[in-house]
Design an enzyme around this catalytic site. Structure first.
Site, PDB file in Angstrom:
ATOM      1  CE1 TYR A 188      -4.154   1.121  -0.586  1.00  0.00           C
ATOM      2  CE2 TYR A 188      -3.627   2.703   1.138  1.00  0.00           C
ATOM      3  CZ  TYR A 188      -4.433   2.287   0.093  1.00  0.00           C
ATOM      4  OH  TYR A 188      -5.511   3.040  -0.281  1.00  0.00           O
ATOM      5  NE  ARG A 241      -9.874  12.162  -3.601  1.00  0.00           N
ATOM      6  CZ  ARG A 241      -9.056  11.728  -2.635  1.00  0.00           C
ATOM      7  NH1 ARG A 241      -7.808  12.157  -2.569  1.00  0.00           N
ATOM      8  NH2 ARG A 241      -9.475  10.838  -1.752  1.00  0.00           N
ATOM      9  CE  LYS A 259      -7.628   2.440   1.222  1.00  0.00           C
ATOM     10  NZ  LYS A 259      -7.457   3.159   2.492  1.00  0.00           N
ATOM     11  CD  GLU A 330     -10.211   3.796  -0.358  1.00  0.00           C
ATOM     12  OE1 GLU A 330      -9.368   4.646  -0.037  1.00  0.00           O
ATOM     13  OE2 GLU A 330     -10.939   3.198   0.469  1.00  0.00           O
ATOM     14  CG  ASP A 331      -8.447   6.748  -3.668  1.00  0.00           C
ATOM     15  OD1 ASP A 331      -8.602   7.299  -2.570  1.00  0.00           O
ATOM     16  OD2 ASP A 331      -7.406   6.169  -3.985  1.00  0.00           O
ATOM     17  CG  ASP A 353     -10.792   4.359   3.862  1.00  0.00           C
ATOM     18  OD1 ASP A 353     -10.965   4.320   5.095  1.00  0.00           O
ATOM     19  OD2 ASP A 353      -9.684   4.218   3.324  1.00  0.00           O
ATOM     20  CG  ASP A 354     -10.929   8.481  -0.101  1.00  0.00           C
ATOM     21  OD1 ASP A 354      -9.743   8.182   0.049  1.00  0.00           O
ATOM     22  OD2 ASP A 354     -11.665   7.951  -0.962  1.00  0.00           O
ATOM     23  CG  ASN A 497      -0.906   8.693   1.688  1.00  0.00           C
ATOM     24  OD1 ASN A 497       0.162   8.658   2.265  1.00  0.00           O
ATOM     25  ND2 ASN A 497      -2.054   8.389   2.276  1.00  0.00           N
TER      26      ASN A 497
END
Length: 648
Positions: A188, A241, A259, A330-331, A353-354, A497
């Site tokens: 990750y 993203r 993940k 996610e993203d 999650d973000d 990140n």
């Protein structure tokens, strides 16, 4: 504030009435029916041995004290000679598989490489298809580790490890479980960003599912192409993203895969119960649109109703086949992420999650930082919090911190006044409400709109600064030094990140504050030694400390939605896990080697909150009586178990 024990919750009549007597599927029966190679077997070296056979008239189903069992029945070591060298002959419930011969060797859920014993090679019909020597998992693991450690390139290490993932999932997850500190940066952040950028060039084996506009009207049938019948967790992205790298389209599949590897290794979800997904709505990345090797849809991204209708069909399709599945967004880009969360969060088991995961993890880090400063968690409402970045992550963090302040007894107005949120145009102010989302507008200030970060620091003297901008080096030396002038121990969290996108490095933060800051980052940094010889140990504020435990908890107890208070208790459980020794070293997150135990504690906290609110529909009285044992028993343990051929 520590969470109430499960025992006290059990004594509450309301909580007892809220639990339906549906019963929980035992790990033993699940194992017999599973289509993966895993085991919930636990050693008999416990305070007491549970003999599970409640239908018997001979006292089974009760605890048998170890002092009543002959010692030779309790201890059983590993063999030292023959093909069983380094292995145990303890009973492990076998898996019944419908495949045989080379089919098993090509199925990563069943494959053991050269660890198959002679009996298995005969009964499963592949004697002669493997080299004759039987090599146990310990030696297999040593060989993979030796290859990884000999490779200087992080992306090459990633490829080596994913090659194992594609051929032997049990060995892969064993390596992660036993060497999480070393392996997490490989599978990750920060390496997964580069892996996503190179996804098309290194594509080797199908993993996960892809849904695109051409699939409209077919998704309800498509989901049945996935071979596993019992999916518990889906991680889905639209690739818009990816970390701080932007629009990577279908190449973003690396994120759900990474993940879910953490869900399995850190959270104890069995690998056949997870599903990585990309909703491919196209890409606006010109480089990918013109890349002949790109594997995704080479059209501009869908927008408006076409986009949301596609996502909605996907949601309905997966929930039709797996009604209790947890969907983790996610993203997704900021303009879509909050809208999707608002659409589904109150009706289905899902979370972003973000937004929520980052918020809960950051809250845990902030609570830990306050402890390190010698302050109580309730002092959160006394802080002045500067958040650089007003996207989904920044606003998500603000929302979770805000809810925690309300939990601590602060009024809405008092809580809102703690926040100074800035985007590329400066401090969010009410003069541009027409340009802000409802979530952003909530934190817009009546005065000083448009102030720069430096101006905010010098006028409002924040006690902490959180970076979620994906702008590497944004926190200048002057900015950090000015914070140090106004605050004895500033809290500095550059959370973007991968590493190159971090707002500042650990070395810069400690050097510019003369070692006085409390630091955590989104990507890992090495220990920092200042010129005077002092050494500081930065910790990683990474969502991996929270989302595996949340997922484990809500899926085990049968929760219907993920509530805001579940996020709060998850953050609290993580913050409470910190030891005084870790705090004295300036650490605000526990050591990564403890992550499976952290996930268990987070899961228990989430389950207790579900019990409190009547959401724990899958728990029976036995599970409620000892949640720790229940969760531990349900956590996937990657070990080789016997395989037998399913009879037609």
């Amino acid at each position: 504030m520590m969470i109430s024990s499960a025992a006290s919750l059990l004594r509450r009549g309301a909580a007892r009435r809220a639990v339906q007597s549906t019963g929980a599927v035992s790990a033993t029966s699940t194992t017999k029916k599973a289509s993966v190679q895993h085991s919930f077997f636990r050693s008999m070296n416990s305070a007491s041995t549970i003999v599970e056979d409640d239908d018997s008239d001979y006292g089974f189903g009760k605890s048998v004290p170890d002092n009543k069992i002959p010692e030779e029945f309790i201890e059983e070591g590993e063999e030292t000679i023959g093909e069983w060298t380094g292995c145990t002959r303890k009973f492990l419930a076998p898996l019944s598989v419908s495949q045989s011969g080379s089919e098993i060797l090509n199925n990563p859920l069943f494959n053991k490489f050269t660890a198959f014993k002679s009996g298995e090679r005969d009964r499963l019909h592949f004697r002669g298809l493997l080299p004759p020597r039987r090599v146990n998992m310990k030696i297999q693991k040593e060989r993979v580790l030796q290859e990884i450690r000999a490779e200087p390139s992080m992306i090459r290490k990633h490829i080596i490890l994913e090659d194992v993932h594609d051929r032997n999932e049990t060995l892969y997850h064993r390596i992660l479980v036993d060497h999480m500190v070393e392996m997490a940066p490989i599978i990750y952040t920060p390496t997964v960003g580069q892996a996503c950028k190179e996804f098309a060039m290194r594509y080797r084996r199908p993993r996960g599912m892809y849904f695109c506009e051409e699939d409209r009207g077919h998704m309800a049938a498509m989901v049945y192409n996935w071979p596993e019948k019992d999916v518990h967790v889906i991680v889905v992205t639209d690739g818009s993203r990816i970390l701080g790298l932007g629009d990577l389209g279908a190449n973003g599949m690396g994120i759900p895969i990474g993940k879910l590897s953490l869900y399995c290794a850190a959270g104890g979800i069995a690998p056949h119960r997870v599903l990585p997904v990309v909703i491919d709505v196209g890409t606006d990345n010109e480089e990918l649109l013109n890349d002949k090797f790109y594997l995704g849809v080479q059209k501009p991204r869908l927008q408006g109703s076409k986009y949301y209708h596609l996502v909605d069909e996907f949601i309905q399709a997966v929930r039709h086949r797996w009604p209790n599945v947890l969907i983790q967004f996610e993203d997704f880009s900021s303009d879509k992420a909050q809208k999707l969360l608002n659409k589904y969060r109150d009706d289905i088991l899902c979370f972003n999650d973000d937004i929520q995961g980052t918020g809960a993890t950051t809250l845990a880090g902030v609570l830990g930082a306050l402890r390190a400063k010698g302050e109580l968690p309730t002092s959160l409402g006394d802080q002045r919090i500067l958040i650089a970045g007003a996207g989904s992550a920044g606003i998500g963090v603000a929302q979770v911190l805000y809810q925690a302040m309300l939990e601590h007894g602060r009024s809405e107005e008092e809580a809102k006044n703690c926040f100074f949120i800035a985007d590329e145009k400066g401090l969010l102010g009410t003069e541009r409400l027409d340009q802000l989302s409802p979530e952003q507008a909530m934190f817009a200030r009546d005065t000083d709109g448009g102030l720069s970060l430096n101006e905010i620091v010098n006028k409002h003297k924040p006690t902490m600064i959180l970076g979620m901008t994906a702008v590497g080096g944004l926190f200048s030396e002057k900015l950090i030094r000015d914070m140090g002038k106004h605050c004895e121990r500033p809290i500095i969290f550059p959370l973007s990140n991968p590493t190159i996108k971090a707002e500042c490095s650990a070395e810069q933060a400690f050097e510019w504050t003369d070692g006085k800051c409390i630091f955590a980052s989104g990507s890992p940094f090495d220990p920092v030694q200042l010129k005077d010889g002092r050494t500081f140990y930065p910790t990683q504020c990474n969502n991996m400390f929270v989302f595996p435990g949340i997922g484990l908890g809500v899926t085990l107890c049968g929760a219907k939605i993920v509530t805001d208070r579940m996020l709060y208790v998850a953050a609290e459980a993580l913050a409470n896990y910190l030891t005084e020794d870790e705090l004295s070293q300036g650490k605000v997150f526990p050591d990564l080697s403890t992550i499976r135990d952290v996930s268990k504690k987070v899961a228990i906290a989430v389950i207790e909150e579900a019990i409190r609110t009547g959401q724990a529909s899958r728990l029976d009285e036995k599970a409620l009586a000892d949640l720790d044992a229940f969760v531990q028993k349900k956590m996937y343990d990657p070990v080789y178990v016997p395989l037998i051929e399913k009879k037609a």
